[in-house]
Design a protein around this motif. Structure first.
Motif, PDB file in Angstrom:
ATOM      1  N   TYR A   1      -3.012 -21.838  27.735  1.00  0.00           N
ATOM      2  CA  TYR A   1      -3.789 -22.318  28.879  1.00  0.00           C
ATOM      3  C   TYR A   1      -5.112 -21.567  28.984  1.00  0.00           C
ATOM      4  N   SER A   2      -5.081 -20.269  28.759  1.00  0.00           N
ATOM      5  CA  SER A   2      -6.292 -19.449  28.882  1.00  0.00           C
ATOM      6  C   SER A   2      -7.326 -19.832  27.832  1.00  0.00           C
ATOM      7  N   VAL A   3      -6.866 -20.176  26.641  1.00  0.00           N
ATOM      8  CA  VAL A   3      -7.784 -20.630  25.596  1.00  0.00           C
ATOM      9  C   VAL A   3      -8.525 -21.886  26.059  1.00  0.00           C
ATOM     10  N   LEU A   4      -7.789 -22.799  26.674  1.00  0.00           N
ATOM     11  CA  LEU A   4      -8.357 -24.076  27.083  1.00  0.00           C
ATOM     12  C   LEU A   4      -9.140 -23.990  28.390  1.00  0.00           C
ATOM     13  N   GLN A   5      -8.862 -22.974  29.202  1.00  0.00           N
ATOM     14  CA  GLN A   5      -9.391 -22.942  30.560  1.00  0.00           C
ATOM     15  C   GLN A   5     -10.680 -22.154  30.720  1.00  0.00           C
ATOM     16  N   TRP A   6     -10.820 -21.011  30.045  1.00  0.00           N
ATOM     17  CA  TRP A   6     -11.910 -20.109  30.371  1.00  0.00           C
ATOM     18  C   TRP A   6     -12.848 -19.861  29.195  1.00  0.00           C
ATOM     19  N   ILE A   7     -14.127 -19.875  29.500  1.00  0.00           N
ATOM     20  CA  ILE A   7     -15.147 -19.496  28.532  1.00  0.00           C
ATOM     21  C   ILE A   7     -16.041 -18.450  29.198  1.00  0.00           C
ATOM     22  N   PRO A   8     -16.667 -17.591  28.422  1.00  0.00           N
ATOM     23  CA  PRO A   8     -17.533 -16.559  29.019  1.00  0.00           C
ATOM     24  C   PRO A   8     -18.771 -17.179  29.660  1.00  0.00           C
ATOM     25  N   ALA A   9     -19.300 -16.500  30.668  1.00  0.00           N
ATOM     26  CA  ALA A   9     -20.502 -16.979  31.349  1.00  0.00           C
ATOM     27  C   ALA A   9     -21.772 -16.507  30.662  1.00  0.00           C
ATOM     28  N   SER A  10     -21.705 -15.381  29.964  1.00  0.00           N
ATOM     29  CA  SER A  10     -22.906 -14.797  29.363  1.00  0.00           C
ATOM     30  C   SER A  10     -23.388 -15.602  28.168  1.00  0.00           C
ATOM     31  N   GLY A  11     -24.706 -15.792  28.097  1.00  0.00           N
ATOM     32  CA  GLY A  11     -25.295 -16.468  26.947  1.00  0.00           C
ATOM     33  C   GLY A  11     -25.468 -15.562  25.753  1.00  0.00           C
ATOM     34  N   ASN A  12     -25.205 -14.257  25.926  1.00  0.00           N
ATOM     35  CA  ASN A  12     -25.291 -13.303  24.827  1.00  0.00           C
ATOM     36  C   ASN A  12     -23.998 -13.336  24.019  1.00  0.00           C
ATOM     37  N   LEU A  13     -24.112 -13.533  22.722  1.00  0.00           N
ATOM     38  CA  LEU A  13     -22.936 -13.670  21.861  1.00  0.00           C
ATOM     39  C   LEU A  13     -21.996 -12.485  21.982  1.00  0.00           C
ATOM     40  N   TYR A  14     -22.528 -11.265  21.889  1.00  0.00           N
ATOM     41  CA  TYR A  14     -21.672 -10.084  21.877  1.00  0.00           C
ATOM     42  C   TYR A  14     -21.019  -9.847  23.236  1.00  0.00           C
ATOM     43  N   GLU A  15     -21.755 -10.116  24.306  1.00  0.00           N
ATOM     44  CA  GLU A  15     -21.160  -9.996  25.633  1.00  0.00           C
ATOM     45  C   GLU A  15     -20.051 -11.033  25.814  1.00  0.00           C
ATOM     46  N   GLY A  16     -20.293 -12.242  25.323  1.00  0.00           N
ATOM     47  CA  GLY A  16     -19.294 -13.295  25.438  1.00  0.00           C
ATOM     48  C   GLY A  16     -18.018 -12.975  24.689  1.00  0.00           C
ATOM     49  N   LEU A  17     -18.144 -12.508  23.451  1.00  0.00           N
ATOM     50  CA  LEU A  17     -16.961 -12.157  22.666  1.00  0.00           C
ATOM     51  C   LEU A  17     -16.226 -10.975  23.278  1.00  0.00           C
ATOM     52  N   ASN A  18     -16.972 -10.027  23.814  1.00  0.00           N
ATOM     53  CA  ASN A  18     -16.339  -8.875  24.450  1.00  0.00           C
ATOM     54  C   ASN A  18     -15.570  -9.295  25.699  1.00  0.00           C
ATOM     55  N   THR A  19     -16.132 -10.243  26.460  1.00  0.00           N
ATOM     56  CA  THR A  19     -15.439 -10.761  27.638  1.00  0.00           C
ATOM     57  C   THR A  19     -14.119 -11.408  27.253  1.00  0.00           C
ATOM     58  N   LEU A  20     -14.150 -12.246  26.222  1.00  0.00           N
ATOM     59  CA  LEU A  20     -12.923 -12.903  25.765  1.00  0.00           C
ATOM     60  C   LEU A  20     -11.924 -11.891  25.224  1.00  0.00           C
ATOM     61  N   ASN A  21     -12.408 -10.907  24.495  1.00  0.00           N
ATOM     62  CA  ASN A  21     -11.523  -9.886  23.943  1.00  0.00           C
ATOM     63  C   ASN A  21     -10.821  -9.108  25.064  1.00  0.00           C
ATOM     64  N   THR A  22     -11.555  -8.788  26.114  1.00  0.00           N
ATOM     65  CA  THR A  22     -10.974  -8.083  27.252  1.00  0.00           C
ATOM     66  C   THR A  22      -9.950  -8.951  27.969  1.00  0.00           C
ATOM     67  N   LEU A  23     -10.288 -10.226  28.166  1.00  0.00           N
ATOM     68  CA  LEU A  23      -9.372 -11.151  28.830  1.00  0.00           C
ATOM     69  C   LEU A  23      -8.052 -11.243  28.084  1.00  0.00           C
TER      70      LEU A  23
END
Length: 371
Positions: free
Chosen positions: A149-171
Motif C-alpha cells: 500500500y505504501s508503495v502505491l500511496q506515497w511519493i516524496p514532495a521534494s523535487g530534488n532527486l537525493y532528497e526524494g530517495l532519502n525520504t522514501l528510504n526513511t519511510l
C-alpha cells in the motif's frame, strides 16, 4: 414495571414533561474511560469466568492506547455517537481475541480513522470490516499489505532527486519493521480475508518500471544547457516570476537541467516560497512566504516542460542511472528485491487500504491522515 408517561392539555396550554434531568457538559477523559469500561463489561459478559480476566487485561491495554489518542486529537466527543460505540465494542472483541501488542495499537488507529472520516461511508465500511479481522491477519501478511500500500500511496514532495530517495528510504525503514514475507501464501491469506483480490491476469510492474513513472520528474531528459531551448526556459521563468532555482542541474545527466518537480501533473501541490519585507512601526522585518502557484505560473512550467529533449534512448539511460541510485539506499534496495519477486498480481480492497494505512501510521505518525 414502568408505564409510558402521558400528558393532555388544552389548546393554548404548554406541555412540560418531567422526568430524569440530565445535564450534559461534554465528555472529558474521565467520562471517556467510563464509557470504555461500560462497553468492556458488555463485551466480557459473554465470556466464561476463566476467560474474563484475560479479556479484560487485553482490552485495558487497547483502551490505554486509544484514550490518549482521542485526547490528543480532540475527539472525545465522538464517543457520544452510537455507531462509534458499536465499533468500539467490535474493537474490544478483537482486542480480547489477540495477544499481539501491535494489534491493540492498530485497533486504536482504526478507531481514530473512523472518527475522523465519519461522513465517508466508503471508508466507514472498510474500517468496520478491518476492525473485525485484526486478530485474524498474520504478522507477515499485515506487513506485506502495508508495504504494498505504501508503495502505491506515497511519493516524496521534494523535487530534488537525493532528497526524494532519502525520504522514501526513511519511510520504508520505519514501515519494514521485520523480514518481508516470501512466496505467495501471505497474498492468498489476505485474499481469504478480503484485504486484497488476486487478479487472474496481468502482473505487478517491477520497481524499475513503476517508480520512474510515478517519479517521472526525476528521470525525464530535461534541457541541454547549450541549447536554444535553455535560453527560452530562462526567459519564461523571468516573465512568470518563478524562482530561479526551479531549474536545477540534472542529477542523472551532466550538462542538462530539469524542472525541480516530481511530476508535471502534480503542479497543484506546488507553491512558491520566498521572503517578504514587513514594516512594524519603525522596524522592518523579513517574513517567509509560501504561496500557491498562479495559473499563469503553472502554464509557464508546462511551457518549459514542452522544451524538454524527448529522445527515448536518453531517457532509458536516465532510468538505468536512477535505479543505480535507488540501490545505494539499503531500505530501497531491500524493497526492490522483495517487490520484484512477487509472482501474483492483486488489487488492494477498501478494507486493505484502511488496514494498511492505519498500520503505516502506527509505524510513522508523521504520515498524512486517511482521506
Amino acid at each position: 414495571m414502568l408505564e409510558k408517561q402521558r400528558q393532555e392539555a388544552g389548546d393554548n396550554s404548554q406541555q412540560i414533561q418531567a422526568g430524569t434531568v440530565i445535564i450534559n457538559s461534554g465528555i472529558d477523559e474521565k467520562r471517556a474511560r467510563e464509557i470504555v469500561d461500560e462497553k468492556l463489561h458488555e463485551v466480557i459478559g459473554g465470556y466464561t469466568q476463566e476467560a474474563r480476566e484475560i479479556a479484560k487485561e487485553r482490552i485495558d491495554i487497547f483502551a490505554n492506547d486509544l484514550i490518549p489518542k482521542l485526547v490528543k486529537n480532540n475527539l472525545l466527543e465522538a464517543l457520544k455517537d452510537p455507531s462509534i460505540q458499536i465499533l468500539l465494542s467490535e474493537a474490544q472483541k478483537s482486542a480480547a481475541s489477540t495477544e499481539r501488542i501491535a494489534d491493540y495499537e492498530l485497533l486504536s488507529e482504526l478507531l481514530i480513522h473512523r472518527v475522523k472520516n465519519g461522513l465517508n461511508r466508503n471508508i466507514w465500511a472498510g474500517i468496520n470490516r478491518a476492525v473485525k479481522i485484526v486478530d485474524e491477519i498474520t504478522d507477515e501478511s499485515l506487513l506485506g499489505v502495508t508495504v504494498a500500500y505504501s508503495v502505491l500511496q506515497w511519493i516524496p514532495a521534494s523535487g530534488n532527486l537525493y532528497e526524494g530517495l532519502n525520504t522514501l528510504n526513511t519511510l520504508f525503514g520505519k514501515i519494514i519493521y521485520e523480514a518481508l514475507p516470501k512466496g505467495s501464501e501471505w497474498i492468498e491469506h489476505l485474499d481469504v480475508l478480503g484485504v486484497i483480490r488476486i487478479n487472474s491476469f496481468g502482473s505487478l510492474k517491477k520497481i524499475g518500471e513503476f517508480y520512474p513513472e510515478v517519479l517521472s520528474g526525476y528521470v525525464d531528459v530535461g534541457i541541454d544547457k547549450t541549447s536554444e531551448n535553455y535560453q527560452k526556459a530562462i526567459e519564461i521563468i523571468k516573465e512568470a516570476h518563478l524562482p530561479n532555482n526551479i531549474l536545477c542541474d540534472h542529477e542523472l545527466r551532466s550538462g542538462f537541467v530539469r524542472l525541480q518537480i516530481v511530476r508535471i501533473d502534480k503542479l497543484d501541490l506546488l507553491s512558491v516560497t520566498g521572503q517578504q519585507k514587513v514594516n512594524i512601526g519603525e522596524q522592518e522585518i523579513i517574513l517567509p512566504i509560501n504561496q500557491p502557484l498562479t495559473d499563469h505560473q503553472k502554464d509557464a512550467i508546462k511551457n518549459i516542460y514542452a522544451l524538454y529533449n524527448n529522445e527515448s534512448k536518453l531517457k532509458s539511460q536516465n532510468i538505468s542511472k536512477f535505479i543505480e541510485k535507488w540501490d545505494e539506499y539499503d531500505n530501497l534496495r531491500n524493497l526492490k528485491s522483495w517487490w520484484d519477486e512477487i509472482s501474483l498480481s492483486y488489487t488492494i480492497t477498501p478494507v486493505g487500504r484502511v488496514l494498511a494505512h492505519a498500520n503505516a501510521q502506527r509505524c510513522d505518525s508523521s504520515l498524512p491522515a486517511l482521506d
